[in-house]
Every structure is written in structure tokens, then in C-alpha cells.
Write a protein that holds these residues in place. Sequence first.
Motif, mmCIF file in Angstrom:
data_model
loop_
_atom_site.group_PDB
_atom_site.id
_atom_site.type_symbol
_atom_site.label_atom_id
_atom_site.label_comp_id
_atom_site.label_asym_id
_atom_site.label_seq_id
_atom_site.Cartn_x
_atom_site.Cartn_y
_atom_site.Cartn_z
ATOM 1 N N ALA A 49 4.906 -15.520 -7.921
ATOM 2 C CA ALA A 49 5.374 -15.083 -6.604
ATOM 3 C C ALA A 49 4.347 -14.121 -6.020
ATOM 4 O O ALA A 49 3.897 -13.197 -6.702
ATOM 5 C CB ALA A 49 6.729 -14.393 -6.720
ATOM 6 N N LEU A 50 3.981 -14.356 -4.780
ATOM 7 C CA LEU A 50 3.062 -13.474 -4.073
ATOM 8 C C LEU A 50 3.901 -12.511 -3.244
ATOM 9 O O LEU A 50 4.666 -12.941 -2.375
ATOM 10 C CB LEU A 50 2.137 -14.269 -3.151
ATOM 11 C CG LEU A 50 1.212 -13.428 -2.298
ATOM 12 C CD1 LEU A 50 0.004 -13.012 -3.130
ATOM 13 C CD2 LEU A 50 0.773 -14.173 -1.077
ATOM 14 N N LEU A 51 3.781 -11.225 -3.540
ATOM 15 C CA LEU A 51 4.572 -10.225 -2.827
ATOM 16 C C LEU A 51 3.646 -9.286 -2.078
ATOM 17 O O LEU A 51 2.620 -8.843 -2.611
ATOM 18 C CB LEU A 51 5.440 -9.427 -3.795
ATOM 19 C CG LEU A 51 6.461 -10.231 -4.586
ATOM 20 C CD1 LEU A 51 7.273 -9.325 -5.475
ATOM 21 C CD2 LEU A 51 7.361 -11.013 -3.670
ATOM 22 N N ARG A 52 4.015 -8.998 -0.850
ATOM 23 C CA ARG A 52 3.305 -8.018 -0.037
ATOM 24 C C ARG A 52 4.276 -6.899 0.273
ATOM 25 O O ARG A 52 5.414 -7.144 0.661
ATOM 26 C CB ARG A 52 2.790 -8.649 1.254
ATOM 27 C CG ARG A 52 1.673 -9.631 1.013
ATOM 28 C CD ARG A 52 1.175 -10.232 2.290
ATOM 29 N NE ARG A 52 -0.001 -11.043 2.018
ATOM 30 C CZ ARG A 52 -0.610 -11.771 2.918
ATOM 31 N NH1 ARG A 52 -0.174 -11.797 4.165
ATOM 32 N NH2 ARG A 52 -1.671 -12.481 2.595
ATOM 33 N N VAL A 53 3.796 -5.680 0.120
ATOM 34 C CA VAL A 53 4.627 -4.498 0.378
ATOM 35 C C VAL A 53 3.994 -3.733 1.528
ATOM 36 O O VAL A 53 2.850 -3.284 1.436
ATOM 37 C CB VAL A 53 4.733 -3.600 -0.881
ATOM 38 C CG1 VAL A 53 5.566 -2.366 -0.578
ATOM 39 C CG2 VAL A 53 5.333 -4.386 -2.034
ATOM 40 N N ARG A 54 4.735 -3.619 2.618
ATOM 41 C CA ARG A 54 4.254 -2.904 3.806
ATOM 42 C C ARG A 54 4.630 -1.444 3.674
ATOM 43 O O ARG A 54 5.808 -1.089 3.598
ATOM 44 C CB ARG A 54 4.879 -3.499 5.060
ATOM 45 C CG ARG A 54 4.304 -2.947 6.342
ATOM 46 C CD ARG A 54 4.939 -3.571 7.582
ATOM 47 N NE ARG A 54 4.793 -5.011 7.613
ATOM 48 C CZ ARG A 54 5.821 -5.880 7.624
ATOM 49 N NH1 ARG A 54 7.051 -5.447 7.596
ATOM 50 N NH2 ARG A 54 5.610 -7.164 7.674
ATOM 51 N N LEU A 55 3.610 -0.591 3.648
ATOM 52 C CA LEU A 55 3.826 0.853 3.526
ATOM 53 C C LEU A 55 4.079 1.459 4.903
ATOM 54 O O LEU A 55 3.766 0.835 5.928
ATOM 55 C CB LEU A 55 2.613 1.498 2.856
ATOM 56 C CG LEU A 55 2.349 1.012 1.429
ATOM 57 C CD1 LEU A 55 1.004 1.512 0.937
ATOM 58 C CD2 LEU A 55 3.449 1.452 0.501
ATOM 59 N N PRO A 56 4.621 2.674 4.963
ATOM 60 C CA PRO A 56 4.933 3.292 6.265
ATOM 61 C C PRO A 56 3.722 3.457 7.190
ATOM 62 O O PRO A 56 3.883 3.470 8.405
ATOM 63 C CB PRO A 56 5.512 4.656 5.885
ATOM 64 C CG PRO A 56 6.069 4.470 4.525
ATOM 65 C CD PRO A 56 5.158 3.484 3.856
ATOM 66 N N ASP A 57 2.516 3.547 6.636
ATOM 67 C CA ASP A 57 1.332 3.695 7.488
ATOM 68 C C ASP A 57 0.767 2.357 7.948
ATOM 69 O O ASP A 57 -0.273 2.305 8.594
ATOM 70 C CB ASP A 57 0.250 4.517 6.778
ATOM 71 C CG ASP A 57 -0.227 3.891 5.483
ATOM 72 O OD1 ASP A 57 0.369 2.873 5.044
ATOM 73 O OD2 ASP A 57 -1.194 4.415 4.890
#
Length: 152
Positions: A49-57
Amino acid sequence: PDDFYEIGPAEAKALLAASVSRRKEETTLRTRAQREGDAAQRRRVYVRALLRVRLPDGVVLQATFGATERVSAVYDFVASSLREQGLEFHLTRPAGSAEKGRSLRLDDFTETITAADLAPASVLNCHFAEGVACSGPPFLTPELMATVRELE
């Protein structure tokens, strides 16, 4: 060649058999459990699984996980990538996931990535807990910030 588009007797027989079985399956009354069981059998099995995590910045952290790994592995990866260790945060699914009847927040750390409906690929949002004092962006370690690229 034109004969490529002609259906042979064996192909016609296979198409007819598939059509008959599909029609039979659609006309019989089935319980929800039976339909869900059939759907689970037809569901594709993912290995990664390819996961991307978007940070607050706005920076997106990307990683590949085994589909059978636990959600806790994703949390551990994000925690190890943060510049300030020990910050309390949580991950949420995009807003469209609520329509599927799932909670937006990933709370069950024992659930597999596949069971959490994150495979084959998902984008998650990272939120810091209220009242957590952090020094602000950038949130990633300097080593990771050195590898940052613009998404095309």
C-alpha cells in the motif's frame, strides 16, 4: 486482421456461460452477508500500500507499507519522521471516506492497512493534538527535508 474480431465457438460458449451465471446470480435473492462474502472473494488482494501523509505545513510524506501491516506502523513511521520527537498527533482519512460509513480518524492501531481500507493507496491528513506546543514548520527532520521534491 479481420478474423481477430470474429468470435469462435469456444469463445461464444464461454461468453454465454458467463452471462448465464451472472444472470442467475443477479436473480436469486441473497442476504447481505452472502453478497458481502461474494464481494470479499472478488476483491483484489493487495501486497503493498502506498500511503501519503499530508502534514499541516502542506508537505506530503510518502511511504510504502505491506498491506498486512498494522495502522500502528504508519503512526510509528510518521512519528519517526517528525523533527520534534514525542509530539502527539492523529491521522485522518480524507472527508470523502465518511460517506462509506467509516470514521475519519484512524483510531484502531491493531487494524491492518487493508482492513482500514487504505490499500492500494491513500492520502491521510496529519493533525497535531490541541494544545501541543511545537516550534512550527518544517515538521520533518532535516534529513527528510533535504530530500523534498515538488510534486508535478
